[in-house]
Design a protein around this motif. Structure first.
Motif, PDB file in Angstrom:
ATOM      1  N   UNK A 153       0.898  -1.341   0.060  1.00 35.96           N
ATOM      2  CA  UNK A 153       0.094   0.034  -0.064  1.00 35.96           C
ATOM      3  C   UNK A 153       0.727   1.444  -0.029  1.00 35.96           C
ATOM      4  N   UNK A 154       0.345   2.181  -0.655  1.00 35.76           N
ATOM      5  CA  UNK A 154       1.037   3.585  -0.712  1.00 35.76           C
ATOM      6  C   UNK A 154       0.165   4.561   0.320  1.00 35.76           C
ATOM      7  N   UNK A 208      10.517   5.504   0.430  1.00 31.63           N
ATOM      8  CA  UNK A 208      10.044   6.965   0.526  1.00 31.63           C
ATOM      9  C   UNK A 208       9.977   7.535  -0.829  1.00 31.63           C
ATOM     10  N   UNK A 209       9.096   8.313  -1.162  1.00 26.88           N
ATOM     11  CA  UNK A 209       9.015   8.945  -2.501  1.00 26.88           C
ATOM     12  C   UNK A 209       8.350  10.390  -2.175  1.00 26.88           C
ATOM     13  N   UNK A 245      13.455   6.545  -2.832  1.00 25.39           N
ATOM     14  CA  UNK A 245      14.677   5.974  -2.190  1.00 25.39           C
ATOM     15  C   UNK A 245      14.214   4.681  -1.330  1.00 25.39           C
ATOM     16  N   UNK A 246      15.030   3.506  -1.586  1.00 25.67           N
ATOM     17  CA  UNK A 246      14.727   2.300  -1.034  1.00 25.67           C
ATOM     18  C   UNK A 246      14.944   2.521   0.569  1.00 25.67           C
ATOM     19  N   UNK A 247      14.185   2.117   1.485  1.00 26.81           N
ATOM     20  CA  UNK A 247      14.249   2.134   2.882  1.00 26.81           C
ATOM     21  C   UNK A 247      14.746   0.710   3.373  1.00 26.81           C
ATOM     22  N   UNK A 260       5.040   6.724   1.428  1.00 25.08           N
ATOM     23  CA  UNK A 260       5.697   5.217   1.727  1.00 25.08           C
ATOM     24  C   UNK A 260       5.018   4.384   1.118  1.00 25.08           C
ATOM     25  N   UNK A 261       5.746   3.310   0.489  1.00 29.85           N
ATOM     26  CA  UNK A 261       5.114   2.328   0.303  1.00 29.85           C
ATOM     27  C   UNK A 261       5.475   1.172   1.343  1.00 29.85           C
ATOM     28  N   UNK A 262       4.452   0.776   1.908  1.00 28.38           N
ATOM     29  CA  UNK A 262       4.751  -0.033   3.157  1.00 28.38           C
ATOM     30  C   UNK A 262       4.073  -1.504   2.712  1.00 28.38           C
ATOM     31  N   UNK A 263       4.366  -2.663   3.320  1.00 32.58           N
ATOM     32  CA  UNK A 263       4.016  -3.979   2.932  1.00 32.58           C
ATOM     33  C   UNK A 263       3.945  -4.547   4.215  1.00 32.58           C
TER      34      UNK A 263
END
Length: 175
Positions: free
Chosen positions: A72-73, A100-101, A112-114, A147-150
């Protein structure tokens, strides 16, 4: 060791590591400068090797279960000093913070990949940020970021969003 042998050795180190490998760590193991490692990574990526550069270091993605779960974003807003609180809320709800975008008005979208999944990784990220004197991407957009969260379950994502909303960090429900 030739450049090609060094790159093969780097791939071997990344493929067998359970943890991200920083450029500095790789440089020390191989006996070259960090800049040589950065160049080698660029060449390996150009050769379509699935290497991901994260704030914790380089990761070989073929053996990772990246993207598993429900993604989800979310749109967030906070001051830089609230970053730890925001990330801790997410990981405390069993959420993996993938990236994070920000949407810069001149340059467009930056991602950027977190790859943060627990408080230890939150602390490591913040320590690296402080040690490098770097700025958060969200500072380019006055605190607004995505944030893209999973997570494994939709409920975990819902609960994390609710907690962010209660903390005043959520801009809007699902982007």
């Amino acid at each position: 060791m030739t450049a090609d042998e060094r790159r093969e050795y780097i791939l071997k180190l990344l493929k067998t590591s359970q943890e991200p490998q920083s450029g500095r760590e790789l440089a020390e193991k191989i006996g070259v400068s960090r800049q040589v490692i950065v160049g080698d990574m660029a060449i390996l990526k150009a050769r379509k090797e699935p290497i991901l550069a994260t704030s914790q270091g380089y990761i070989y993605m073929a053996d990772q279960k990246e993207g598993s779960g429900i993604e989800r974003t979310i749109a967030c807003y906070h001051r830089p000093q609230d970053t730890q609180h925001e990330l801790n809320i997410l990981v405390d709800h069993g959420v993996f913070v993938k990236d994070v975008t920000v949407d810069h008005p001149i340059y467009g979208e930056f991602t950027a990949q977190l790859r943060i999944s627990n408080r230890k990784e939150v602390k490591k990220f913040l320590n690296q940020l402080e040690e490098s004197s770097a700025s958060l991407l969200s500072e380019l957009t006055e605190g607004i970021h995505l944030h893209t969260i999973v997570a494994n379950h939709e409920e975990d994502l819902d609960e994390a969003e609710k907690a962010l909303e209660e903390a005043g960090f959520l801009v809007d429900k699902k982007v």
